[in-house]
Write a protein that holds these residues in place. Structure first.
Motif, mmCIF file in Angstrom:
data_model
loop_
_atom_site.group_PDB
_atom_site.id
_atom_site.type_symbol
_atom_site.label_atom_id
_atom_site.label_comp_id
_atom_site.label_asym_id
_atom_site.label_seq_id
_atom_site.Cartn_x
_atom_site.Cartn_y
_atom_site.Cartn_z
ATOM 1 N N VAL A 90 0.843 -1.197 0.000
ATOM 2 C CA VAL A 90 0.000 0.000 0.000
ATOM 3 C C VAL A 90 0.878 1.248 0.000
ATOM 4 O O VAL A 90 0.601 2.233 -0.700
ATOM 5 C CB VAL A 90 -0.939 0.007 1.227
ATOM 6 N N GLY A 91 1.964 1.202 0.783
ATOM 7 C CA GLY A 91 2.893 2.328 0.817
ATOM 8 C C GLY A 91 3.515 2.598 -0.536
ATOM 9 O O GLY A 91 3.636 3.754 -0.972
ATOM 10 N N VAL A 139 6.550 5.985 5.355
ATOM 11 C CA VAL A 139 6.389 5.575 6.752
ATOM 12 C C VAL A 139 5.687 4.223 6.831
ATOM 13 O O VAL A 139 6.074 3.360 7.633
ATOM 14 C CB VAL A 139 5.600 6.641 7.542
ATOM 15 N N LEU A 140 4.673 3.993 6.004
ATOM 16 C CA LEU A 140 3.975 2.711 5.985
ATOM 17 C C LEU A 140 4.942 1.565 5.650
ATOM 18 O O LEU A 140 4.912 0.505 6.275
ATOM 19 C CB LEU A 140 2.837 2.725 4.962
ATOM 20 N N ILE A 141 5.814 1.819 4.673
ATOM 21 C CA ILE A 141 6.775 0.785 4.254
ATOM 22 C C ILE A 141 7.753 0.457 5.370
ATOM 23 O O ILE A 141 7.994 -0.713 5.698
ATOM 24 C CB ILE A 141 7.531 1.243 2.993
ATOM 25 N N ILE A 142 8.322 1.497 5.984
ATOM 26 C CA ILE A 142 9.331 1.283 7.019
ATOM 27 C C ILE A 142 8.718 0.648 8.267
ATOM 28 O O ILE A 142 9.289 -0.270 8.859
ATOM 29 C CB ILE A 142 10.032 2.612 7.370
ATOM 30 N N VAL A 143 7.534 1.123 8.654
ATOM 31 C CA VAL A 143 6.856 0.553 9.826
ATOM 32 C C VAL A 143 6.553 -0.926 9.596
ATOM 33 O O VAL A 143 6.742 -1.765 10.489
ATOM 34 C CB VAL A 143 5.566 1.328 10.141
ATOM 35 N N SER A 144 6.088 -1.259 8.394
ATOM 36 C CA SER A 144 5.772 -2.661 8.099
ATOM 37 C C SER A 144 7.028 -3.524 8.177
ATOM 38 O O SER A 144 6.994 -4.654 8.676
ATOM 39 C CB SER A 144 5.125 -2.791 6.717
ATOM 40 N N ALA A 145 8.154 -2.976 7.701
ATOM 41 C CA ALA A 145 9.410 -3.729 7.733
ATOM 42 C C ALA A 145 9.898 -3.935 9.164
ATOM 43 O O ALA A 145 10.359 -5.013 9.533
ATOM 44 C CB ALA A 145 10.476 -3.005 6.917
#
Length: 297
Positions: free
Chosen positions: A139-140, A282-288
């Protein structure tokens, strides 16, 4: 505790962390070299410099005789990994960096693609929580890549290139787990750099770029040396690290390169992500980051 006394997992973790830092700095090099060289030229030049530097730095750990006697099957496997990681992955990454924001490319490169391959290719444990986090990162990427949400969706070419780059780079990384040979990490990294240099050089000739006879300056030579040095250590760190830690764990650490890249891009090029791009990143990094938490559970 000294480095020698650390466990193999701890050593691998340190290597991947150092690789993430280099990943964050590396996008700055293509931007500068593009003022003098075409895309294939600049990549094979810095990879060949990386090959020479790696040969010099790790000369005591590298046996050219062992490399020469390596079975054709093993050489072919390394050549294939070089094609996936460098020619397709680094080639698309370099193209993306030249036509779009460095922060966008770095955020997209931070998606847990390595973790995804770890699930499906290496049979690492997958749960519903992990699957949802990977979906969140997608989604990010979607938010960053779409230029306009009104009417027909318009995707950025640079962002799409960065997405495919992440796919091939991650594939080149995780296949390190399948590589069984008598070579050590330095020797594997050396052959991969040489193979990739040859691949890019052939592509440069085919596409009519010619030889880089002009555009040289002290600044270009310095940046070419610096880029080669970073590629040399990055190739070693990634081969060393991925042989010792889980792909999901490595993916989590590598995602932090987006933070370094964004900071460096602002310092040198005054590039900042807008609110939409920042939210997607932020969505990508948080998910990782959360992916690693669930992997330990």
């Amino acid at each position: 505790m000294s480095f020698k006394n650390k466990t193999e997992h701890e050593k691998g973790t340190i290597a991947v962390v150092l690789g993430a830092v280099i990943y964050g700095m590396l996008p700055l090099v293509p931007r500068y070299l593009s003022t003098s060289f075409d895309i294939f030229q600049q990549v094979y030049l810095r990879l060949f410099v990386a090959f020479l530097l790696l040969l010099i730095i790790f000369r005591k750990s590298i046996s050219l005789q062992k490399i020469i006697k390596l079975p054709v099957k093993d050489k072919g496997w390394i050549f294939l990994r070089a094609f996936l990681y460098y020619f397709l992955g680094v080639g698309l990454y370099t193209y993306a960096v030249l036509i779009t924001k460095i922060s966008n490319v770095a955020f997209i490169a931070a998606i847990p693609m390595t973790a995804l391959f770890g699930f499906f290719l290496l049979r690492e444990r997958i749960t519903l929580s992990k699957a949802l986090l990977v979906a969140l990162s997608a989604v990010g990427v979607f938010i960053i890549s779409v230029k306009e949400f009104g009417g027909a969706l318009n995707f950025g070419i640079g962002e799409i290139a960065a997405l495919f780059s992440s796919f091939f780079v991650s594939l080149g990384l995780v296949t390190r787990k399948w590589q069984k040979s008598s070579l050590n990490d330095q020797e594997i990294a050396l052959i991969m750099l040489l193979s990739a240099s040859i691949q890019f050089f052939i592509a440069s000739i085919i596409f009519g770029e010619g030889l880089p006879m002009s555009g040289w300056s002290n600044g270009i030579i310095f940046v070419l040396f610096l880029g080669g040095l970073m590629n040399a250590f990055l190739s070693f760190f990634m081969n060393y690290g991925l042989a010792r830690v889980k792909a999901v764990f490595a993916s989590n650490i590598i995602s932090l390169d987006a933070v370094f890249a964004t900071v460096f891009a602002f310092i040198l090029f005054r590039e900042l992500p807008n609110s939409k791009e920042l939210f997607g990143g932020v969505l990508i990094i948080v998910s990782a980051l959360l992916l690693h938490r669930f992997d330990k559970a």
